[in-house]
Design a protein around this motif. Structure first.
Motif, PDB file in Angstrom:
ATOM      1  N   VAL A   1       0.837  -1.204   0.000  1.00 48.71           N
ATOM      2  CA  VAL A   1       0.000   0.000   0.000  1.00 48.71           C
ATOM      3  C   VAL A   1       0.872   1.254   0.000  1.00 48.71           C
ATOM      4  CG1 VAL A   1      -1.747   1.309   1.251  1.00 48.71           C
ATOM      5  CG2 VAL A   1      -1.896  -1.181   1.174  1.00 48.71           C
ATOM      6  N   ALA A   2       1.900   1.277   0.861  1.00 51.69           N
ATOM      7  CA  ALA A   2       2.801   2.424   0.919  1.00 51.69           C
ATOM      8  C   ALA A   2       3.483   2.643  -0.425  1.00 51.69           C
ATOM      9  CB  ALA A   2       3.847   2.217   2.024  1.00 51.69           C
ATOM     10  N   LEU A   3       3.960   1.571  -1.044  1.00 52.64           N
ATOM     11  CA  LEU A   3       4.651   1.669  -2.329  1.00 52.64           C
ATOM     12  C   LEU A   3       3.710   2.151  -3.418  1.00 52.64           C
ATOM     13  CD1 LEU A   3       7.306   1.114  -3.823  1.00 52.64           C
ATOM     14  CD2 LEU A   3       6.536  -1.249  -4.176  1.00 52.64           C
ATOM     15  N   ARG A   4       2.507   1.608  -3.427  1.00 50.30           N
ATOM     16  CA  ARG A   4       1.530   2.008  -4.437  1.00 50.30           C
ATOM     17  C   ARG A   4       1.266   3.510  -4.397  1.00 50.30           C
ATOM     18  NH1 ARG A   4      -4.916   0.221  -4.765  1.00 50.30           N
ATOM     19  NH2 ARG A   4      -5.581   2.056  -5.918  1.00 50.30           N
ATOM     20  N   PHE A   5       0.986   4.024  -3.216  1.00 47.05           N
ATOM     21  CA  PHE A   5       0.625   5.438  -3.129  1.00 47.05           C
ATOM     22  C   PHE A   5       1.833   6.356  -3.228  1.00 47.05           C
ATOM     23  CE2 PHE A   5      -3.301   3.564  -1.556  1.00 47.05           C
ATOM     24  CZ  PHE A   5      -4.231   4.338  -2.235  1.00 47.05           C
ATOM     25  N   LEU A   6       3.006   5.857  -2.870  1.00 44.66           N
ATOM     26  CA  LEU A   6       4.215   6.653  -3.071  1.00 44.66           C
ATOM     27  C   LEU A   6       4.453   6.889  -4.556  1.00 44.66           C
ATOM     28  CD1 LEU A   6       6.736   8.005  -1.857  1.00 44.66           C
ATOM     29  CD2 LEU A   6       7.892   5.792  -2.058  1.00 44.66           C
ATOM     30  N   LEU A   7       4.257   5.857  -5.363  1.00 47.85           N
ATOM     31  CA  LEU A   7       4.451   5.984  -6.805  1.00 47.85           C
ATOM     32  C   LEU A   7       3.440   6.940  -7.435  1.00 47.85           C
ATOM     33  CD1 LEU A   7       5.193   2.253  -7.736  1.00 47.85           C
ATOM     34  CD2 LEU A   7       6.819   4.144  -7.531  1.00 47.85           C
ATOM     35  N   ILE A   8       2.273   7.074  -6.823  1.00 48.64           N
ATOM     36  CA  ILE A   8       1.284   8.040  -7.311  1.00 48.64           C
ATOM     37  C   ILE A   8       1.574   9.427  -6.757  1.00 48.64           C
ATOM     38  CG2 ILE A   8      -1.172   8.641  -7.361  1.00 48.64           C
ATOM     39  CD1 ILE A   8      -1.789   5.660  -7.049  1.00 48.64           C
ATOM     40  N   ALA A   9       2.019   9.495  -5.500  1.00 50.47           N
ATOM     41  CA  ALA A   9       2.207  10.783  -4.830  1.00 50.47           C
ATOM     42  C   ALA A   9       3.326  11.610  -5.452  1.00 50.47           C
ATOM     43  CB  ALA A   9       2.497  10.555  -3.341  1.00 50.47           C
ATOM     44  N   ILE A  10       4.410  10.974  -5.860  1.00 44.24           N
ATOM     45  CA  ILE A  10       5.564  11.732  -6.373  1.00 44.24           C
ATOM     46  C   ILE A  10       5.198  12.559  -7.611  1.00 44.24           C
ATOM     47  CG2 ILE A  10       7.857  11.526  -7.407  1.00 44.24           C
ATOM     48  CD1 ILE A  10       8.348   9.156  -5.500  1.00 44.24           C
ATOM     49  N   PRO A  11       4.642  11.959  -8.673  1.00 44.35           N
ATOM     50  CA  PRO A  11       4.259  12.807  -9.815  1.00 44.35           C
ATOM     51  C   PRO A  11       3.108  13.749  -9.497  1.00 44.35           C
ATOM     52  CG  PRO A  11       3.544  10.539 -10.158  1.00 44.35           C
ATOM     53  CD  PRO A  11       4.433  10.520  -8.960  1.00 44.35           C
ATOM     54  N   THR A  12       2.253  13.372  -8.542  1.00 47.20           N
ATOM     55  CA  THR A  12       1.147  14.256  -8.167  1.00 47.20           C
ATOM     56  C   THR A  12       1.662  15.565  -7.595  1.00 47.20           C
ATOM     57  OG1 THR A  12      -0.419  12.443  -7.767  1.00 47.20           O
ATOM     58  CG2 THR A  12      -0.826  14.523  -6.617  1.00 47.20           C
ATOM     59  N   VAL A  13       2.601  15.494  -6.656  1.00 46.25           N
ATOM     60  CA  VAL A  13       3.151  16.692  -6.028  1.00 46.25           C
ATOM     61  C   VAL A  13       3.848  17.572  -7.062  1.00 46.25           C
ATOM     62  CG1 VAL A  13       4.878  17.521  -4.388  1.00 46.25           C
ATOM     63  CG2 VAL A  13       3.385  15.626  -3.762  1.00 46.25           C
ATOM     64  N   ILE A  14       4.478  16.946  -8.053  1.00 43.00           N
ATOM     65  CA  ILE A  14       5.245  17.708  -9.048  1.00 43.00           C
ATOM     66  C   ILE A  14       4.341  18.348 -10.096  1.00 43.00           C
ATOM     67  CG2 ILE A  14       6.994  17.521 -10.868  1.00 43.00           C
ATOM     68  CD1 ILE A  14       8.252  15.229  -9.264  1.00 43.00           C
ATOM     69  N   PHE A  15       3.331  17.611 -10.561  1.00 43.18           N
ATOM     70  CA  PHE A  15       2.595  18.055 -11.746  1.00 43.18           C
ATOM     71  C   PHE A  15       1.147  18.483 -11.495  1.00 43.18           C
ATOM     72  CE2 PHE A  15       5.760  14.967 -13.417  1.00 43.18           C
ATOM     73  CZ  PHE A  15       6.499  15.857 -14.202  1.00 43.18           C
TER      74      PHE A  15
ATOM     75  N   THR B   1      -8.531  13.232  -5.564  1.00 44.92           N
ATOM     76  CA  THR B   1      -8.215  11.808  -5.582  1.00 44.92           C
ATOM     77  C   THR B   1      -6.713  11.576  -5.668  1.00 44.92           C
ATOM     78  OG1 THR B   1     -10.333  11.248  -6.611  1.00 44.92           O
ATOM     79  CG2 THR B   1      -8.555   9.658  -6.850  1.00 44.92           C
ATOM     80  N   LEU B   2      -6.035  12.352  -6.499  1.00 45.47           N
ATOM     81  CA  LEU B   2      -4.597  12.192  -6.654  1.00 45.47           C
ATOM     82  C   LEU B   2      -3.842  12.694  -5.429  1.00 45.47           C
ATOM     83  CD1 LEU B   2      -4.216  13.215 -10.402  1.00 45.47           C
ATOM     84  CD2 LEU B   2      -4.056  10.922  -9.435  1.00 45.47           C
ATOM     85  N   TRP B   3      -4.258  13.838  -4.889  1.00 47.69           N
ATOM     86  CA  TRP B   3      -3.544  14.391  -3.734  1.00 47.69           C
ATOM     87  C   TRP B   3      -3.798  13.601  -2.459  1.00 47.69           C
ATOM     88  CZ3 TRP B   3      -0.015  18.036  -2.209  1.00 47.69           C
ATOM     89  CH2 TRP B   3       0.594  18.753  -3.233  1.00 47.69           C
TER      90      TRP B   3
END
Length: 302
Positions: A36-50, A172-174
């Motif tokens: 779960v942590a890995l899944r949302f980390l992979l989504i969170a990184i581009p979310t914060v940037i873009f 949803t992304l954030w």
């Protein structure tokens, strides 16, 4: 609703149904809480940037993340890792709809119409049938865990409703930004550094390829593509028109699990599942805000 929009809604339901199969593949390599942590980390990184941060109160963004992201997926992934059949998990998670109506009435003072109460009772009756079947198979604990995941999703729905986001997809992304830290802490405390390191050590061999494909599917197809199309549809049509298509998610989940994994639900589980779907559809007919499926994805979610 034009035919092409209906086809898009069906496509999203299929995407989210297959998402449970992707989760199953990833759980073969990674422990559930770390996954779960890995899944949302992979989504969170581009979310914060873009992606621009949604203009909502911080408390509701955090509440949405803790309910929809942390609580739902702790119990969903835990239940699936403990033996909950993949297709059946996609069905049981549908209880989030009736849970949302009940919690909205109890905590937010929202009015629940008589027809919605009928839907809630019918859905609960269906879950009882599924629970009886699981108990007979000595698999009641995974069933209860996934049921708790549906409750977590319902709390997330309330936070999302209170946030009133101008752009639901951004919320949803954030939401994913809230999830990685508490899940990583929980993983370190319960699964331990040794188990996490072992899963990562073996994560770059050929046998781990299905796990990474599943993780990529969950992040990109299930969340970004599925949630994006669903949000686009909700912006163009009433929620009551779009939301019923989410009832196809467990159909897709059960069918794909049967084809790929050879899972065969019992007749009692199929009967209970049909009753649950009918109950959720009855409850959604007059619901002011209908819950959206992500398995996940869903979303996105499931």
């Amino acid at each position: 609703m034009p035919v092409r929009h209906r086809l898009l809604a069906v496509a999203v339901a299929v995407i989210w149904g297959v998402n449970f199969l992707a989760i199953h593949a990833s759980l073969a390599q990674f422990p559930p809480f770390f996954l779960v942590a890995l899944r949302f980390l992979l989504i969170a990184i581009p979310t914060v940037i873009f992606v621009p941060r949604p203009k909502v109160p911080l408390r509701w963004l955090i509440g949405y993340g803790l309910g929809f992201g942390v609580a739902q997926f702790i119990f969903l992934y835990w239940g699936m890792a403990a033996g909950m059949p993949t297709g059946l998990a996609s069905l049981v998670l549908q209880i989030s709809g009736p849970f949302t109506l009940v919690l909205g009435a109890l905590l937010l003072g929202e009015k629940v119409r008589r027809l919605q109460w009928v839907g809630i009772v019918v859905a609960i009756a269906g879950m009882v049938l599924v629970g009886v079947s699981r108990a007979q198979a000595a698999a009641i604990i995974p069933f209860l865990l996934v049921l708790a995941g549906g409750l977590g999703w319902a709390f997330g729905n309330l936070a999302s409703r209170l946030a009133k986001p101008p752009n639901p997809l951004h919320l949803t992304l954030w939401m994913s930004v809230v999830v990685p830290v508490p899940m990583l802490v929980l993983s370190l405390l319960t699964e331990g550094p040794v188990r996490i390191a072992s899963s990562l050590t073996g994560a770059f061999g050929a046998e781990a390829v299905p796990a990474w494909i599943g993780l990529a599917y969950t992040c990109i197809i299930g969340t970004a593509v599925g949630s994006g199309i669903w949000t686009w549809l909700l912006a163009r049509h009433p929620a009551g028109v779009v939301a019923p298509f989410s009832m196809l998610v467990p159909v897709a989940g059960i069918l794909t699990a049967a084809i790929v994994l050879g899972e065969r639900p019992t007749w009692l589980e199929l009967l209970g599942g049909a009753v649950v779907v009918v109950g959720v559809m009855i409850g959604a007919r007059r619901a002011k805000v209908a819950p959206v499926m992500e398995p996940l994805a869903v979303p996105a979610t499931s």
